[in-house]
Design a protein around this motif. Structure first.
Motif: not given
Ligand code: CMX
Length: 441
Positions: A44, A270-271, A312-313, A315-317, A319, A364, A366, A371, A373
């Motif tokens: 990252r 996750l993507h 995970v929830v 559509g939220y979050g 990298a 935790k 970030k 996003n 999705d």
């Molecule tokens: N719901 C619950 N927990 C979440 C979360 C969410 N939406 N997003 C992040 N977190 C958690 C991570 O799982 C991680 O937990 P652990 O420390 O217990 O492993 C912690 O928060 C820190 O993660 P982060 O640094 O904020 O996020 P990453 O860069 O590691 O991951 C992503 C990014 C998108 C994979 C993550 O936010 C996620 O899983 N989101 C939900 C799936 C999603 O919507 N993916 C689509 C992304 C867009 C795309 O590529 O199309």
């Protein structure tokens, strides 16, 4: 040589010289430092790639060759009477680096229509799979079957010069983009519509023709597809689908092999698969709560339950992003204009009001914001496109525009095979103890 190809050649030669100078004069300058945490945690934040087509800012979101999504919606050519940009225009912008004219867009629409023929053995390969196969797997099997058509692979086998790599990659790119909607639509009609296929209409633009082959001739859906195909196309170079396509392409694998590899990455939850997960999650919530529009308190409870189950929830979050994704906002604007009173859309907006606060509480996550999705499924369901397992294929067809334009640049700039260094944890332990020499022995 077509005029867009000629233009790309000139641009590539110019940038190629600039890059050579950049490396010669500044090649040893440090651009970044790498920590042990980054090495273990998905690299990252490490700047380690060049991707010409777009650049992502953590707070502003994506810019394609400098243009934000609202700017693209304003400046890219549209169909007559339409309000959404034609994805052909975005492809031109990403490839050439300049805004296209109406004529440029029409040229691409025409070229892709002419090149769209898919040989029957591709469909036979898809037919060989059980009907229960996930659409992304069927889609990728189709792409792999089509690899027999690669002009890059053929020219390489016959012994081509390095100087010509870009030219064959360009041809593969145009052929593949032209054919992807047909393969994707075939998968959809086979899996969900009893194998009743719809022939392409060469008079339509690329996205509208895709909508037509899927079986959706509603003007609103066609507009949605133009927007959808534009906003999902690219998200700079480090995301899984773009990075994988680039990485595999760096071994001089042709566009079909490289793109199929990228699509396998997009198929991860996750993507890209997150778009199906979002709507599945919302529909489950609605069902569990007895149908209709839930209250904010009920949504909150459902979110907390999801988290307590260790999920995970969707559509939220993100990298990289740290604010609401402008691709989410663009879809929200589309919904406000065209489907203000749609029940599912209203739930998506209520979820948007609820989730960020809860994710923030966890301390935790970030980026607690939505996003791309988080919104797309509700728009598709509105037009009757309810088969959510197919949604990632739509994402994939769009993503081809960005990653394949990038692949043309990779070959034009003669980027070498990608090969970062890896180490073991044993190495790390010796490193922190200051005993690196022991490894060299
Ligand atoms: N719901 C619950 N927990 C979440 C979360 C969410 N939406 N997003 C992040 N977190 C958690 C991570 O799982 C991680 O937990 P652990 O420390 O217990 O492993 C912690 O928060 C820190 O993660 P982060 O640094 O904020 O996020 P990453 O860069 O590691 O991951 C992503 C990014 C998108 C994979 C993550 O936010 C996620 O899983 N989101 C939900 C799936 C999603 O919507 N993916 C689509 C992304 C867009 C795309 O590529 O199309």
């Amino acid at each position: 040589m077509g005029y867009i190809k000629e233009k790309f050649k000139v641009k590539a030669e110019e940038l190629g010289l600039e890059v050579k100078e950049l490396i010669k004069n500044h090649g040893s300058r440090k651009i970044d430092e790498v920590t042990i945490g980054q090495v273990y945690q998905g690299m990252r934040g490490i700047t380690g790639l060049v991707s010409e087509t777009s650049l992502l800012d953590a707070n502003e979101g994506i810019r394609f060759r400098g243009y934000s999504i609202p700017e693209l919606r304003e400046h890219l050519p549209k169909t007559q009477g339409g309000a959404e940009p034609l994805p052909e225009g975005l492809f031109y912008l990403m490839l050439i680096g300049e805004l296209p004219t109406e004529a440029d867009v029409q040229y691409l629409s025409g070229m892709w229509a002419r090149r769209s023929h898919v040989p029957n053995y591709v469909f036979d390969a898809i037919e060989a799979l059980p009907i229960s196969t996930h659409p992304m797997t069927m889609f990728n099997v189709g792409i792999m079957a089509l690899q027999t058509e690669s002009v890059f692979a053929k020219a390489y086998a016959e012994g081509m010069s390095k100087k010509d790599y870009w030219s064959y990659m360009y041809e593969d790119t145009m052929n593949l983009i032209a054919r992807l909607p047909h393969i994707a639509a075939y998968v959809y009609r086979r899996k969900y519509k009893g194998g009743h296929h719809i022939q392409p209409n060469g008079m339509l633009d690329w996205a509208a023709n895709f909508a037509h082959m899927l079986g959706y001739d509603d003007d609103g859906f066609k507009e949605l597809m133009r927007l959808y195909m534009t906003i999902h196309a690219d998200h700079e170079g480090g995301n899984v689908s773009a990075h994988t396509t680039h990485l595999v392409g760096s071994a001089l694998s042709d566009a079909y092999l490289a793109f199929a590899a990228g699509m396998n990455g997009l198929a991860g939850p996750l993507h890209g698969l997150a778009n199906q997960e979002v709507i599945k999650w919302i529909l489950n919530m609605r069902e569990e709560l007895g149908g209709g529009i839930p209250t904010k308190a009920q949504i909150e409870q459902y979110v907390r339950k999801t988290l307590s189950e260790g999920k995970v929830v969707p559509g939220y979050g993100h990298a990289v992003l740290r604010k609401t994704d402008p691709r989410f906002t663009a879809q929200m604007e589309f919904a406000k204009k065209h489907l203000q009173n749609d029940e599912l859309v209203r739930i998506v907006w209520m979820v948007y009001d609820t989730v960020p606060g809860i994710l923030q509480e966890l301390g935790k996550v970030k980026n607690p914001w939505p996003n791309v999705d988080a919104h797309s499924g509700a728009l598709l369901v509105h037009y009757g496109f309810v088969e959510y397992e197919f949604y990632t294929v739509l994402f994939g067809v769009s993503r081809a525009l960005g990653v394949l334009a990038s692949l043309c640049w990779d070959r034009a700039l003669a980027l070498p095979i990608e090969r970062p260094k890896s180490v073991t944890t044993e190495w790390m332990k010796l490193f922190v103890e200051g005993k690196l020499e022991a490894i060299a022995d």
